[in-house]
Design a protein around this motif. Structure first.
Motif, PDB file in Angstrom:
ATOM      1  N   VAL A 229      18.570  65.293  10.181  1.00  0.00           N
ATOM      2  CA  VAL A 229      19.059  64.004   9.854  1.00  0.00           C
ATOM      3  C   VAL A 229      19.575  63.156  10.925  1.00  0.00           C
ATOM      4  O   VAL A 229      19.282  62.324  11.599  1.00  0.00           O
ATOM      5  N   LEU A 230      20.806  64.287  11.643  1.00  0.00           N
ATOM      6  CA  LEU A 230      21.395  63.718  12.755  1.00  0.00           C
ATOM      7  C   LEU A 230      21.049  64.670  13.846  1.00  0.00           C
ATOM      8  O   LEU A 230      21.050  65.934  13.841  1.00  0.00           O
ATOM      9  N   LYS A 231      20.368  64.055  14.877  1.00  0.00           N
ATOM     10  CA  LYS A 231      19.836  65.017  16.173  1.00  0.00           C
ATOM     11  C   LYS A 231      20.710  64.756  17.073  1.00  0.00           C
ATOM     12  O   LYS A 231      20.283  64.576  18.161  1.00  0.00           O
ATOM     13  N   GLY A 232      22.099  65.064  17.227  1.00  0.00           N
ATOM     14  CA  GLY A 232      22.846  65.485  18.291  1.00  0.00           C
ATOM     15  C   GLY A 232      23.669  63.989  18.683  1.00  0.00           C
ATOM     16  O   GLY A 232      24.064  64.108  19.933  1.00  0.00           O
ATOM     17  N   PRO A 233      24.046  63.320  17.738  1.00  0.00           N
ATOM     18  CA  PRO A 233      24.773  61.959  18.356  1.00  0.00           C
ATOM     19  C   PRO A 233      26.183  62.495  18.893  1.00  0.00           C
ATOM     20  O   PRO A 233      26.633  63.435  18.347  1.00  0.00           O
ATOM     21  N   SER A 234      26.569  61.858  19.927  1.00  0.00           N
ATOM     22  CA  SER A 234      28.061  62.084  20.194  1.00  0.00           C
ATOM     23  C   SER A 234      28.796  60.528  20.181  1.00  0.00           C
ATOM     24  O   SER A 234      28.091  59.538  20.270  1.00  0.00           O
ATOM     25  N   LEU A 235      30.135  60.761  19.711  1.00  0.00           N
ATOM     26  CA  LEU A 235      30.875  59.295  19.311  1.00  0.00           C
ATOM     27  C   LEU A 235      32.231  59.592  19.717  1.00  0.00           C
ATOM     28  O   LEU A 235      32.590  60.796  19.522  1.00  0.00           O
ATOM     29  N   GLU A 236      32.836  58.592  19.996  1.00  0.00           N
ATOM     30  CA  GLU A 236      34.351  58.781  20.217  1.00  0.00           C
ATOM     31  C   GLU A 236      34.998  57.677  19.720  1.00  0.00           C
ATOM     32  O   GLU A 236      34.744  56.332  19.912  1.00  0.00           O
ATOM     33  N   VAL A 237      36.147  57.760  19.165  1.00  0.00           N
ATOM     34  CA  VAL A 237      36.991  56.749  18.879  1.00  0.00           C
ATOM     35  C   VAL A 237      38.342  56.976  19.437  1.00  0.00           C
ATOM     36  O   VAL A 237      39.212  57.966  19.233  1.00  0.00           O
ATOM     37  N   PRO A 238      38.720  56.033  19.978  1.00  0.00           N
ATOM     38  CA  PRO A 238      40.174  56.153  20.922  1.00  0.00           C
ATOM     39  C   PRO A 238      41.428  55.905  19.725  1.00  0.00           C
ATOM     40  O   PRO A 238      41.073  55.312  18.879  1.00  0.00           O
ATOM     41  N   GLU A 239      42.717  56.398  20.070  1.00  0.00           N
ATOM     42  CA  GLU A 239      43.868  55.971  19.547  1.00  0.00           C
ATOM     43  C   GLU A 239      44.071  54.543  19.459  1.00  0.00           C
ATOM     44  O   GLU A 239      43.560  53.760  20.327  1.00  0.00           O
ATOM     45  N   GLU A 240      44.038  54.240  18.158  1.00  0.00           N
ATOM     46  CA  GLU A 240      44.451  52.669  17.890  1.00  0.00           C
ATOM     47  C   GLU A 240      43.090  51.685  18.019  1.00  0.00           C
ATOM     48  O   GLU A 240      43.264  50.671  17.939  1.00  0.00           O
ATOM     49  N   GLY A 241      42.136  52.441  18.500  1.00  0.00           N
ATOM     50  CA  GLY A 241      40.954  51.649  18.477  1.00  0.00           C
ATOM     51  C   GLY A 241      39.956  51.083  17.300  1.00  0.00           C
ATOM     52  O   GLY A 241      40.363  51.919  16.235  1.00  0.00           O
TER      53      GLY A 241
ATOM     54  N   MET B 182      41.072  60.215  20.474  1.00  0.00           N
ATOM     55  CA  MET B 182      41.616  60.685  18.831  1.00  0.00           C
ATOM     56  C   MET B 182      40.470  61.599  18.263  1.00  0.00           C
ATOM     57  O   MET B 182      40.817  62.711  17.924  1.00  0.00           O
ATOM     58  N   LEU B 183      39.472  60.839  18.226  1.00  0.00           N
ATOM     59  CA  LEU B 183      38.387  61.507  17.348  1.00  0.00           C
ATOM     60  C   LEU B 183      36.949  61.706  18.344  1.00  0.00           C
ATOM     61  O   LEU B 183      36.731  60.679  19.122  1.00  0.00           O
ATOM     62  N   LYS B 184      36.575  62.846  18.604  1.00  0.00           N
ATOM     63  CA  LYS B 184      35.574  62.829  19.328  1.00  0.00           C
ATOM     64  C   LYS B 184      34.233  63.789  18.682  1.00  0.00           C
ATOM     65  O   LYS B 184      34.650  65.118  18.185  1.00  0.00           O
ATOM     66  N   VAL B 185      33.122  63.276  18.378  1.00  0.00           N
ATOM     67  CA  VAL B 185      32.213  64.024  17.834  1.00  0.00           C
ATOM     68  C   VAL B 185      31.079  64.211  19.072  1.00  0.00           C
ATOM     69  O   VAL B 185      30.604  63.237  19.838  1.00  0.00           O
ATOM     70  N   GLU B 186      30.799  65.646  19.091  1.00  0.00           N
ATOM     71  CA  GLU B 186      30.062  66.139  20.296  1.00  0.00           C
ATOM     72  C   GLU B 186      28.695  66.601  19.851  1.00  0.00           C
ATOM     73  O   GLU B 186      28.540  67.703  19.045  1.00  0.00           O
ATOM     74  N   ASN B 187      27.514  65.871  19.920  1.00  0.00           N
ATOM     75  CA  ASN B 187      26.048  66.469  19.808  1.00  0.00           C
ATOM     76  C   ASN B 187      25.922  67.226  18.593  1.00  0.00           C
ATOM     77  O   ASN B 187      25.490  68.064  18.539  1.00  0.00           O
ATOM     78  N   ILE B 188      26.291  66.296  17.599  1.00  0.00           N
ATOM     79  CA  ILE B 188      26.372  66.963  16.293  1.00  0.00           C
ATOM     80  C   ILE B 188      24.958  66.842  15.491  1.00  0.00           C
ATOM     81  O   ILE B 188      24.274  65.854  15.732  1.00  0.00           O
ATOM     82  N   GLN B 189      24.655  67.953  15.076  1.00  0.00           N
ATOM     83  CA  GLN B 189      23.244  68.058  14.243  1.00  0.00           C
ATOM     84  C   GLN B 189      23.423  68.567  12.752  1.00  0.00           C
ATOM     85  O   GLN B 189      24.044  69.435  12.732  1.00  0.00           O
ATOM     86  N   VAL B 190      22.807  67.529  12.035  1.00  0.00           N
ATOM     87  CA  VAL B 190      22.939  67.706  10.560  1.00  0.00           C
ATOM     88  C   VAL B 190      21.895  68.060   9.797  1.00  0.00           C
ATOM     89  O   VAL B 190      20.586  67.242  10.196  1.00  0.00           O
ATOM     90  N   VAL B 191      21.745  68.982   8.830  1.00  0.00           N
ATOM     91  CA  VAL B 191      20.598  69.052   8.076  1.00  0.00           C
ATOM     92  C   VAL B 191      21.048  68.860   6.550  1.00  0.00           C
ATOM     93  O   VAL B 191      22.119  69.260   6.146  1.00  0.00           O
ATOM     94  N   TYR B 192      20.088  68.224   5.814  1.00  0.00           N
ATOM     95  CA  TYR B 192      20.307  68.212   4.324  1.00  0.00           C
ATOM     96  C   TYR B 192      19.194  69.269   3.744  1.00  0.00           C
ATOM     97  O   TYR B 192      18.106  69.310   4.183  1.00  0.00           O
ATOM     98  N   GLY B 193      19.834  70.225   2.752  1.00  0.00           N
ATOM     99  CA  GLY B 193      18.759  71.025   2.340  1.00  0.00           C
ATOM    100  C   GLY B 193      18.741  72.221   3.341  1.00  0.00           C
ATOM    101  O   GLY B 193      19.921  72.586   3.909  1.00  0.00           O
ATOM    102  N   ASP B 194      17.627  72.698   3.681  1.00  0.00           N
ATOM    103  CA  ASP B 194      17.479  73.635   4.520  1.00  0.00           C
ATOM    104  C   ASP B 194      16.671  73.026   5.888  1.00  0.00           C
ATOM    105  O   ASP B 194      16.732  73.901   7.146  1.00  0.00           O
ATOM    106  N   SER B 195      16.016  71.914   5.681  1.00  0.00           N
ATOM    107  CA  SER B 195      15.231  71.590   6.768  1.00  0.00           C
ATOM    108  C   SER B 195      15.129  70.275   7.418  1.00  0.00           C
ATOM    109  O   SER B 195      15.163  70.118   8.596  1.00  0.00           O
ATOM    110  N   MET B 196      15.769  69.475   6.441  1.00  0.00           N
ATOM    111  CA  MET B 196      15.578  67.920   6.903  1.00  0.00           C
ATOM    112  C   MET B 196      16.713  67.658   8.092  1.00  0.00           C
ATOM    113  O   MET B 196      17.709  67.434   7.701  1.00  0.00           O
TER     114      MET B 196
END
Ligand SMILES: Nc1ncnc2c1ncn2[C@@H]1O[C@H](COP(=O)(O)OP(=O)(O)OP(=O)(O)O)[C@@H](O)[C@H]1O
Ligand SMILES: [Mg+2]
Lengths: 297, 266
Positions: free
Chosen positions: B17-29, B1-15
């Motif tokens: 915070v997320l260094k590429g985690p992946s995660l999955e939520v199945p239907e009804e899970g 249902m939801l699939k997060v793949e290798n997501i990288q997130v910065v705050y501001g321009d440099s920090m």
């Protein structure tokens, strides 16, 4: 005679105060939704008065129709201004937004001068000139219309905020922008709506003021500045406060103008709003009805 | 249902915070996301719900897919309209609005009036304390009541995926049990999928089908709750169980309290 004079001052004060209240409400709506002071509020007022006047004088549009067209125009103007000047500044410091509204004020003022010149344009008589008598006191019909108009508008606005979905969205955004976003509320739409409403109520204030004064000129924009003490007095973020502040300052101005100005040779009327402002802020720093954030003990 | 793949997130321009985690939520899970303070759990769900934008956060790479659609970096209000609702950490009720207006704001994107009313009644049934205070300003509710309201608001939206950020924060143990039974009930009765961020790992693992442990912006571990339960590291850091097998969970705490203050035995 003396009683009649007092009554006339009170009625004058009430009428002018109610228009202050209206314009202050527009100010508060923008402040609540985006924490920005709109320093072009007085120009909004002027735009409304000039457009309505132009339609009536140049195109012989009946007053009511001109009024409606002016409303539509102002709503559009509010939306366009939000889109072009405010939205690009979304997320930048409040001071930049305030400066942008100051720039906007100059632009609007210049445009109006180009189109309409700087001379006072007389407002056609839309209300019968003979006053009605309330007891012994003669009251002009325009004043009564104006009071009723403001009362109806403020009631409608209150109902809008209380009972409609858009009103709820606007109050939620005023309370917490991020939480409102998480509800699926489009904060951009809320901003646009608040500019739209502010431009409309100011335009109505401008038309009423023009009609009452019997003429329209650049000095109408001073209302924008005059309303500042009203808004601060009311507490910046309270519509009820803006209404209360408007009435208080309208009454104070007229009473002082009527009784004190002849004694000291004038000027009291102009400063008394600020004196009242300082005195009240000393006792209530957040204004008459301004919110102190809810603190649970 | 939801699939997060290798997501990288910065705050501001440099920090970063997320260094590429992946995660999955199945239907009804029900999926639990655990991790220490500052690991980036809230950031991860803000990246899903679009709330990052309001905090100068940005997704610089990776994707978020919801039912096959790419919703990476989509505006928050559009994400809600697609059926994902984020209950923000820390009971952020609209203080000046009444309890009922708060709930109505939760149902802002809904069109069906009948469902709206019945959900309102459902929430009042489940949290009678909210029903009693429905005309009161939410700012005057107790902390626990505000948390009930924040969760109730999420249910009002009838999302297909509910993102819950620390629903048990600051609640009395009994209420924590109630909230989690509610989460379970929403999941089974309404088929709502749930992504749950929790500090209380024991209870989160008890209802989850799958769990991830986030450490320093990356997934350190993931698996079935039983697998994580069995892992020494999780036992020690997130469940408060030391290698000697001595349980220091809520049950043990309660026993301790009872022997220390016998007068409190009712
Ligand atoms: N708006 C922001 N601007 C800058 N840095 C931020 C912002 N929000 C979070 N951070 C930083 O990002 C990191 C991860 O924060 P996040 O809130 O995602 O952690 P968390 O895992 O939810 O922690 P907790 O369990 O304490 O809620 C922290 O180091 C935090 O300081
Ligand atoms: Mg967090």
């Amino acid at each position: 005679m003396d009683f009649t004079f007092l009554m006339q001052l009170l009625i004058n004060g009430l009428v002018v105060g109610s228009i202050y209240a209206l314009v202050a409400t527009g100010f508060v709506i923008i402040f609540k939704s985006s924490s920005a002071l709109n320093l072009a509020q007085g120009e909004f007022l002027m735009v409304g008065a000039y457009i309505c006047l132009y339609l009536v004088l140049q195109h012989k549009v009946p007053f009511i129709a001109a009024f409606v067209i002016t409303m539509l125009f102002s709503a559009l103007l509010g939306i366009v201004i939000e889109r072009t000047t405010l939205r690009p500044l979304l997320g930048s410091p409040v001071i930049s937004v305030i400066m942008a509204t100051l720039g906007l004020a100059s632009v609007l003022r210049a445009l109006l001068q180009i189109f309409f010149g700087v001379d006072t344009i007389p407002f056609p008589e839309i209300f019968p000139p003979e006053p009605v008598h309330i007891g012994p006191v003669p009251v002009s019909i325009g004043y009564l219309y104006s009071l009723c108009c403001v009362a109806v508008l403020l009631t409608a606005l209150t109902a809008f905020f209380k009972y409609t979905k858009s009103g709820l969205a606007m109050r939620a955004t005023a309370s917490s922008r991020q939480t409102a976003l998480s509800m699926g509320i489009s904060v951009k739409k809320v901003f646009a709506m608040s500019w739209c409403i502010a431009a409309m109520v100011s335009a109505i204030g401008g038309i009423l003021l023009g009609a009452i004064r019997g003429g329209v000129d650049m000095s109408l924009a001073n209302m924008g500045l005059k309303v500042l003490p009203v808004v601060i007095l009311g507490g910046m973020d309270s519509i009820a406060g803006a209404v209360l502040g408007g009435l208080i300052i309208g009454l104070l101005e007229n009473l002082c103008g009527g009784y004190l100005d002849p004694l000291v040779g004038g000027g009291v009327k102009e400063v008394v709003p600020y004196i009242a402002l300082v005195l009240i802020l000393m006792v209530r720093p957040s204004g008459l009805l301004g919110s102190r954030r809810i603190e649970r003990m | 249902m939801l699939k997060v793949e290798n997501i990288q997130v910065v705050y501001g321009d440099s920090m970063l915070v997320l260094k590429g985690p992946s995660l999955e939520v199945p239907e009804e899970g029900i999926v639990a996301l655990l991790g220490a303070n500052g690991a980036g759990k809230s950031t991860l769900i803000k990246a899903i719900s679009g709330l990052l934008a309001s905090e100068q956060g940005k997704i610089i790479s990776g994707t978020v897919l919801f039912r096959g659609d790419n919703i990476t970096g989509m505006a928050a209000d559009d994400v809600v309209r697609r059926g994902i609702f984020h209950v923000i950490e820390g009971r952020r009720v609209f203080q000046e609005l009444t309890v009922e207006e708060n709930l109505a704001a939760g149902g802002y994107t809904r069109k069906d009036r009948a469902g709206f009313r019945s959900d309102l009644e459902f929430i009042y049934d489940f949290f009678p304390r909210l029903a009693e205070r429905r005309r009161q300003s939410a700012g005057y509710l107790s902390g626990g009541e505000q948390q009930m309201l924040a969760i109730g608001r999420g249910l009002m939206a009838r999302p297909q995926l509910l993102l819950l950020d620390e629903p048990s924060l600051g609640l009395a143990p009994l209420l924590v049990q109630e909230i989690f039974s509610l989460i379970r009930r929403i999941n089974t009765e309404r088929k709502t999928a749930i992504l749950l961020v929790e500090q209380n790992a024991a209870i989160a693992l008890s209802i989850a089908d799958h769990a991830y442990v986030l450490e320093n912006g990356a997934i350190a571990m993931s698996g079935k709750p039983e697998e994580l339960n069995a892992s020494g590291e999780v036992r020690e850091f997130y469940l408060g169980i030391s290698e000697h097998g001595e349980r220091r969970g809520y049950k043990a705490m309660k026993e301790e309290m009872r022997s220390a203050f016998p007068a409190h035995r009712a």
